[in-house]
Motif scaffolding. Structure first.
Motif, PDB file in Angstrom:
ATOM      1  N   UNK A  27      49.357   5.168  -4.910  1.00  0.00           N
ATOM      2  CA  UNK A  27      50.073   5.261  -6.184  1.00  0.00           C
ATOM      3  C   UNK A  27      50.850   6.580  -6.189  1.00  0.00           C
ATOM      4  N   UNK A  28      51.760   6.720  -7.158  1.00  0.00           N
ATOM      5  CA  UNK A  28      52.530   7.957  -7.269  1.00  0.00           C
ATOM      6  C   UNK A  28      51.682   9.052  -7.922  1.00  0.00           C
ATOM      7  N   UNK A  29      52.118  10.298  -7.745  1.00  0.00           N
ATOM      8  CA  UNK A  29      51.379  11.411  -8.329  1.00  0.00           C
ATOM      9  C   UNK A  29      51.367  11.321  -9.855  1.00  0.00           C
ATOM     10  N   UNK A  30      52.483  10.921 -10.440  1.00  0.00           N
ATOM     11  CA  UNK A  30      52.550  10.806 -11.898  1.00  0.00           C
ATOM     12  C   UNK A  30      51.617   9.707 -12.393  1.00  0.00           C
ATOM     13  N   UNK A  31      51.518   8.595 -11.635  1.00  0.00           N
ATOM     14  CA  UNK A  31      50.604   7.510 -12.015  1.00  0.00           C
ATOM     15  C   UNK A  31      49.161   7.978 -11.946  1.00  0.00           C
ATOM     16  N   UNK A  32      48.858   8.809 -10.937  1.00  0.00           N
ATOM     17  CA  UNK A  32      47.501   9.339 -10.818  1.00  0.00           C
ATOM     18  C   UNK A  32      47.175  10.239 -12.003  1.00  0.00           C
ATOM     19  N   UNK A  33      48.127  11.095 -12.374  1.00  0.00           N
ATOM     20  CA  UNK A  33      47.927  12.003 -13.507  1.00  0.00           C
ATOM     21  C   UNK A  33      47.712  11.220 -14.805  1.00  0.00           C
ATOM     22  N   UNK A  34      48.508  10.167 -15.013  1.00  0.00           N
ATOM     23  CA  UNK A  34      48.383   9.360 -16.226  1.00  0.00           C
ATOM     24  C   UNK A  34      47.036   8.620 -16.263  1.00  0.00           C
ATOM     25  N   UNK A  35      46.595   8.131 -15.105  1.00  0.00           N
ATOM     26  CA  UNK A  35      45.322   7.410 -15.050  1.00  0.00           C
ATOM     27  C   UNK A  35      44.164   8.324 -15.424  1.00  0.00           C
ATOM     28  N   UNK A  36      44.220   9.577 -14.946  1.00  0.00           N
ATOM     29  CA  UNK A  36      43.128  10.503 -15.264  1.00  0.00           C
ATOM     30  C   UNK A  36      43.194  10.929 -16.725  1.00  0.00           C
ATOM     31  N   UNK A  37      44.405  11.053 -17.290  1.00  0.00           N
ATOM     32  CA  UNK A  37      44.535  11.347 -18.723  1.00  0.00           C
ATOM     33  C   UNK A  37      43.915  10.228 -19.560  1.00  0.00           C
ATOM     34  N   UNK A  38      44.146   8.984 -19.153  1.00  0.00           N
ATOM     35  CA  UNK A  38      43.551   7.847 -19.868  1.00  0.00           C
ATOM     36  C   UNK A  38      42.028   7.866 -19.734  1.00  0.00           C
ATOM     37  N   UNK A  39      41.558   8.272 -18.565  1.00  0.00           N
ATOM     38  CA  UNK A  39      40.116   8.375 -18.336  1.00  0.00           C
ATOM     39  C   UNK A  39      39.511   9.430 -19.260  1.00  0.00           C
ATOM     40  N   UNK A  40      40.208  10.550 -19.371  1.00  0.00           N
ATOM     41  CA  UNK A  40      39.737  11.613 -20.263  1.00  0.00           C
ATOM     42  C   UNK A  40      39.706  11.138 -21.714  1.00  0.00           C
ATOM     43  N   UNK A  41      40.687  10.338 -22.103  1.00  0.00           N
ATOM     44  CA  UNK A  41      40.723   9.821 -23.478  1.00  0.00           C
ATOM     45  C   UNK A  41      39.551   8.882 -23.730  1.00  0.00           C
ATOM     46  N   UNK A  42      39.228   8.080 -22.739  1.00  0.00           N
ATOM     47  CA  UNK A  42      38.114   7.154 -22.893  1.00  0.00           C
ATOM     48  C   UNK A  42      36.773   7.879 -22.920  1.00  0.00           C
ATOM     49  N   UNK A  43      36.662   8.918 -22.093  1.00  0.00           N
ATOM     50  CA  UNK A  43      35.418   9.691 -22.028  1.00  0.00           C
ATOM     51  C   UNK A  43      35.279  10.599 -23.254  1.00  0.00           C
ATOM     52  N   UNK A  44      36.416  11.071 -23.763  1.00  0.00           N
ATOM     53  CA  UNK A  44      36.414  12.004 -24.886  1.00  0.00           C
ATOM     54  C   UNK A  44      36.112  13.416 -24.446  1.00  0.00           C
ATOM     55  N   UNK A  45      36.562  13.767 -23.231  1.00  0.00           N
ATOM     56  CA  UNK A  45      36.318  15.119 -22.713  1.00  0.00           C
ATOM     57  C   UNK A  45      37.375  15.441 -21.668  1.00  0.00           C
ATOM     58  N   UNK A  46      37.661  16.737 -21.519  1.00  0.00           N
ATOM     59  CA  UNK A  46      38.576  17.180 -20.471  1.00  0.00           C
ATOM     60  C   UNK A  46      37.806  17.211 -19.161  1.00  0.00           C
ATOM     61  N   UNK A  47      38.340  16.524 -18.181  1.00  0.00           N
ATOM     62  CA  UNK A  47      37.674  16.437 -16.877  1.00  0.00           C
ATOM     63  C   UNK A  47      38.230  17.455 -15.889  1.00  0.00           C
ATOM     64  N   UNK A  48      39.543  17.710 -15.983  1.00  0.00           N
ATOM     65  CA  UNK A  48      40.213  18.623 -15.064  1.00  0.00           C
ATOM     66  C   UNK A  48      41.014  19.621 -15.881  1.00  0.00           C
ATOM     67  N   UNK A  49      40.774  20.901 -15.618  1.00  0.00           N
ATOM     68  CA  UNK A  49      41.537  21.973 -16.290  1.00  0.00           C
ATOM     69  C   UNK A  49      42.801  22.215 -15.489  1.00  0.00           C
ATOM     70  N   UNK A  50      43.952  21.732 -16.049  1.00  0.00           N
ATOM     71  CA  UNK A  50      45.221  21.816 -15.329  1.00  0.00           C
ATOM     72  C   UNK A  50      45.936  23.144 -15.579  1.00  0.00           C
ATOM     73  N   UNK A  51      45.372  23.995 -16.429  1.00  0.00           N
ATOM     74  CA  UNK A  51      46.033  25.278 -16.715  1.00  0.00           C
ATOM     75  C   UNK A  51      45.849  26.261 -15.579  1.00  0.00           C
ATOM     76  N   UNK A  52      44.953  25.990 -14.703  1.00  0.00           N
ATOM     77  CA  UNK A  52      44.676  26.883 -13.588  1.00  0.00           C
ATOM     78  C   UNK A  52      45.254  26.290 -12.303  1.00  0.00           C
TER      79      UNK A  52
END
Length: 302
Positions: A27-52
């Motif tokens: 998959x594309x990098x943007x698709x991977x990022x969106x999939x993990x964002x959706x995962x975080x929304x479902x879990x209700x928690x930040x999984x990866x800190x992208x600020x670092x």
């Protein structure tokens, strides 16, 4: 939540890269990022800190990673276990065969099969040709073995071999001393034929007509073994697949003489229902039948 998303997440964390994780999952990098964002929304928690830079997996993300990795490993093992069961050669394969093939050609492969696969069993029933087709079509048999297999959209035909024909006679018959006969030699000769409804009878009659041969039919039977018994008592001669009289010709209780009609041969094939997948046991037995038939043909050529 899909297994694909969890696998993608685990690959991103394991490789510590969105781009490498995306590439691993096609998959594309943007698709991977969106999939993990959706995962975080479902879990209700930040999984990866992208600020670092590079990113950091949060404690919640690490916990999910360990749980998902274990779950994915269990899923792969489950798929492997199911595949192993599907590939296992065990259980029973039900075989319906015409008499001449069942009596002469199936016993040895059955013995070899039982020796190689002790958890498997071959159940053989010898039947009239049209009953072989009926047994397969009705599901009473997994595979059928017969001559002149029918062309039917509901059936798959696996060619097994083509058997040359010979004139078969009593060893004291005048033909027994001949090396080769022509169709005209059969004119007026007492002849033991197959039943008119059988495909082999129709094929032989057609060949004899084409060559102007007219033997005198004295008996008609629906199977080769009974025809051979009639020849034993010198009731007449017949045209049979040479393969089916090899044993008798070898001990000289019958004589088999070549016939000058080279294109007259009996095709033998395996049939099974097209829409019903074969079990691994049935598939392996078919392969063994083909191997045995090829070995017999090679030996006959020597």
């Amino acid at each position: 939540m899909h297994l694909e998303s969890l696998r993608l997440y685990c690959d991103v964390v394991r490789l510590r890269s969105f781009s490498k994780g995306a590439e691993q999952n096609f998959v594309s990098q943007s698709a991977a990022s969106q999939a993990i964002q959706q995962l975080e929304a479902q879990i209700g928690a930040v999984l990866i800190d992208r600020t670092k830079r590079p990113f950091v997996v949060t404690p919640e993300g690490r916990s999910l990673y360990e749980a998902c990795r274990s779950m994915l490993e269990s899923w792969e093992k489950a798929k492997s276990d199911v595949a192993a069961v599907k590939a296992r050669v065990d259980g029973t394969v039900r075989v319906a065969a015409i008499y001449s093939v069942g009596l002469h050609d199936v016993s040895r492969p059955m013995q070899q099969f039982s020796s190689l696969y002790p958890q498997a069993r071959v159940q053989l029933e010898c039947l009239h040709p049209h009953k072989v087709v009926e047994a397969v079509m009705s599901g009473e048999a997994d595979i059928g073995i017969m001559s002149y297999p029918p062309s039917d959209r509901a059936l798959t035909v696996v060619p097994l071999r083509v058997e040359p024909m010979a004139v078969v006679c009593h060893p004291n018959h005048r033909f027994a001393r001949r090396r080769r006969l022509m169709p005209a030699d059969l004119n007026g000769v007492p002849y033991v034929a197959f039943d008119r409804a059988l495909p082999i009878r129709k094929a032989i009659d057609r060949a004899l007509r084409q060559h102007g041969a007219r033997p005198t039919i004295v008996m008609e039977f629906d199977n080769i073994e009974t025809i051979k018994q009639a020849i034993f008592i010198d009731a007449g001669v017949s045209i049979l697949p040479r393969h089916t009289v090899q044993k008798e010709a070898g001990i000289r209780t019958l004589a088999a003489v070549g016939l000058g009609v080279p294109d007259l041969a009996r095709p033998v094939g395996i049939i099974h229902r097209r829409q019903k997948p074969l079990t691994p046991t049935a598939s392996r037995f078919i392969e063994m039948l083909k191997e045995s038939s090829a070995a017999t043909a090679t030996a006959a050529e020597r």
